[in-house]
Design an enzyme around this catalytic site. Sequence first.
Site, PDB file in Angstrom:
ATOM      1  N   ASP A 186       0.771  -1.199   0.026  1.00 56.70           N
ATOM      2  CA  ASP A 186      -0.125  -0.002   0.061  1.00 56.70           C
ATOM      3  C   ASP A 186       0.988   1.172  -0.143  1.00 56.70           C
ATOM      4  O   ASP A 186       1.670   1.338   0.906  1.00 56.70           O
ATOM      5  CB  ASP A 186      -0.805  -0.310   1.343  1.00 56.70           C
ATOM      6  CG  ASP A 186      -1.868   1.000   1.475  1.00 56.70           C
ATOM      7  OD1 ASP A 186      -1.301   2.140   1.156  1.00 56.70           O
ATOM      8  OD2 ASP A 186      -3.130   0.891   1.638  1.00 56.70           O
ATOM      9  N   HIS A 187       1.009   1.770  -1.182  1.00 54.55           N
ATOM     10  CA  HIS A 187       2.071   2.888  -1.166  1.00 54.55           C
ATOM     11  C   HIS A 187       2.039   3.893  -0.195  1.00 54.55           C
ATOM     12  O   HIS A 187       2.911   4.766   0.126  1.00 54.55           O
ATOM     13  CB  HIS A 187       2.321   3.304  -2.522  1.00 54.55           C
ATOM     14  CG  HIS A 187       1.249   4.367  -3.229  1.00 54.55           C
ATOM     15  ND1 HIS A 187       0.096   4.109  -3.538  1.00 54.55           N
ATOM     16  CD2 HIS A 187       1.428   5.686  -3.211  1.00 54.55           C
ATOM     17  CE1 HIS A 187      -0.281   5.122  -4.068  1.00 54.55           C
ATOM     18  NE2 HIS A 187       0.237   6.223  -3.640  1.00 54.55           N
ATOM     19  N   HIS A 199      -5.750   3.057   1.237  1.00 61.18           N
ATOM     20  CA  HIS A 199      -4.674   4.317   1.776  1.00 61.18           C
ATOM     21  C   HIS A 199      -5.349   5.107   2.959  1.00 61.18           C
ATOM     22  O   HIS A 199      -4.599   5.010   3.989  1.00 61.18           O
ATOM     23  CB  HIS A 199      -4.396   5.247   0.588  1.00 61.18           C
ATOM     24  CG  HIS A 199      -4.074   4.254  -0.623  1.00 61.18           C
ATOM     25  ND1 HIS A 199      -3.253   3.525  -0.877  1.00 61.18           N
ATOM     26  CD2 HIS A 199      -4.323   4.691  -2.010  1.00 61.18           C
ATOM     27  CE1 HIS A 199      -2.837   3.136  -2.129  1.00 61.18           C
ATOM     28  NE2 HIS A 199      -3.594   3.958  -2.828  1.00 61.18           N
TER      29      HIS A 199
HETATM   30  C1  BG6 Z   1      -3.711   5.233  -6.335  1.00 62.26           C
HETATM   31  C2  BG6 Z   1      -5.163   5.185  -6.798  1.00 62.26           C
HETATM   32  O1  BG6 Z   1      -3.744   4.005  -5.505  1.00 62.26           O
HETATM   33  O2  BG6 Z   1      -3.469   6.097  -5.491  1.00 62.26           O
HETATM   34  C3  BG6 Z   1      -5.150   6.464  -7.676  1.00 62.26           C
HETATM   35  O3  BG6 Z   1      -5.571   4.167  -7.602  1.00 62.26           O
HETATM   36  C4  BG6 Z   1      -4.714   7.693  -6.957  1.00 62.26           C
HETATM   37  O4  BG6 Z   1      -6.329   6.723  -8.119  1.00 62.26           O
HETATM   38  C5  BG6 Z   1      -3.260   7.395  -6.296  1.00 62.26           C
HETATM   39  O5  BG6 Z   1      -4.440   8.681  -7.811  1.00 62.26           O
HETATM   40  C6  BG6 Z   1      -2.904   8.590  -5.443  1.00 62.26           C
HETATM   41  O6  BG6 Z   1      -1.572   8.338  -4.949  1.00 62.26           O
HETATM   42  P1  BG6 Z   1      -0.803   9.446  -4.466  1.00 62.26           P
HETATM   43  O7  BG6 Z   1       0.567   8.867  -3.750  1.00 62.26           O
HETATM   44  O8  BG6 Z   1      -0.438  10.422  -5.440  1.00 62.26           O
HETATM   45  O9  BG6 Z   1      -1.580  10.226  -3.332  1.00 62.26           O
END
Ligand code: BG6
Length: 511
Positions: free
Chosen positions: A184-185, A247
């Site tokens: 989960d980044h 997230h």
């Molecule tokens: C992804 C979603 O997991 O996270 C995207 O699928 C979203 O829709 C993105 O734009 C947002 O990531 P970050 O790191 O740019 O907030």
Amino acid sequence: MLQVKIEPLILVIFGASGDLAKRKLLPAIFDLYHQEYLPENFVVLGVSRTRWTDEQFRDDVFFHSEFMKLDEVPDEVKTSFGDRLFYQAIDTNSMEDYRMVKDRLDSLDTQFQTAGNAIFYLSTPPVLYDKIPEYLAHFDLNRKPGSYRRLVIEKPFGNDLASAKALNISLKKHFDEEQIYRIDHYLGKETVQNLLVTRFANGVFEPLWNRNYIHHVEITNAEEIGVGLRGGYYDTSGALRDMLQNHLMQVVAHVAMEPPISPSATSIRNEKTKLFESLRPIAETEVAKYTVRGQYMASRIRGETVKGYREEERVPADSKTETFVAVKFFIDNWRWSGVPFYARTGKRLPTRVTEVCITFNQPPHTLFRRQQEMFESANNQLVIRIQPDEGLLLRFGMKVPGEGFHVKNVGMDFHYSDLSENNVPEAYERLLLDCMKGDATLYAHGDSVEYSWEFVEPILDAWKNDATIPIYGYPSGSWGPEVADNMIEPGVLSWRNPCRRLTEDTTCCEL
Ligand code: BG6
């Protein structure tokens, strides 16, 4: 500096010719290599359907990739990294083709002395999450005595509770939970990790971190962009599944979990799982009261016309998929009893920002209220900025110099950018490195994924089954449907609508 030595290894990327590999994974791996985090005996094996040779793979994802910053990199570093990239074309749906992966792994292992260690990274469409582990296991690639074998998978981990459970069962047929790394980044973001340090390394915050002092907690995730070319995927997902279930719930867990007994993966993940277990499910009949969903509409932003969601490519003209969701919920445990949590996420909002805002209770008696005309509501707030302009902001009341006791809110702030010698590392770099070290702290555990689906499932069901629950249109560039503004305390307290810069002033991003 790196505290744990990384063992020799082969990183096998399935879906290596895809967007994620090119945009995020390879640049992160190269940065790690360039910063000398990776061992001498390290190779990447890209696997995909595209009929590429090793050279074509190297050119496309590295030497000529628009996502690589190679300008100031010495030639010998580029060459030696390029020499570590290999590619194997297979039909990922055909079990027999995995024999080619096995043969390639064996020969690279011998050539580069990688000690039999391998990480299989599934950067593929989720329909392959069942098959790839099974086919790897068929050729005994899932385990190797004396070496490690790990499996990394990207979200979505299921599309609802039943499919998440089925996925966990299917993965665990071939890999143990300790071998599975669910990425989960958001957990790789330095500022999400800093939530734990803010809470547990500071005597000043933790005593206040409970129902006695906290009025409510807000989590805002805003994106300026729309769905772009991802309409096909997004329309089957929506904001709740795409951002909130994973997230934002991970952010909630970091804000609300109990102190772990140690910073180990097991202790932290156990506390997070307990927290997810304590989320009060929203009854289907209450969903209309506790949630607001919306869809962005066409609008003019800074002189440019932007499309509405239903006009986006591969989105049906009558789509009911939400691009905005706001949820009010409670955590049923000792610490948080009665404290409302609010989480919202949306596309085509005024700016790109993610932050947590903790609003503290007012003092028991307000001495200065008689100075009505100059009295600003004195709810102190702690803002924890996840991105961009990462940092902390504490908002509190100050006496305006001069006669009387006029109170004005001011902000005290810390910005990561002030730590000039420390870059905030990319989430994928941190996560890949942790997986190579065998540290799963920042990866989602199978149980917590299921609990989090359990929480969002009644919302999804109610939205699907109850046609009376509205989906509000909101103009692109606004903060979502107006009804969401009134979720907290109508007329008294509303969301903090933050700007891109972390400041006390919340008007500089207004359109
Ligand atoms: C992804 C979603 O997991 O996270 C995207 O699928 C979203 O829709 C993105 O734009 C947002 O990531 P970050 O790191 O740019 O907030």
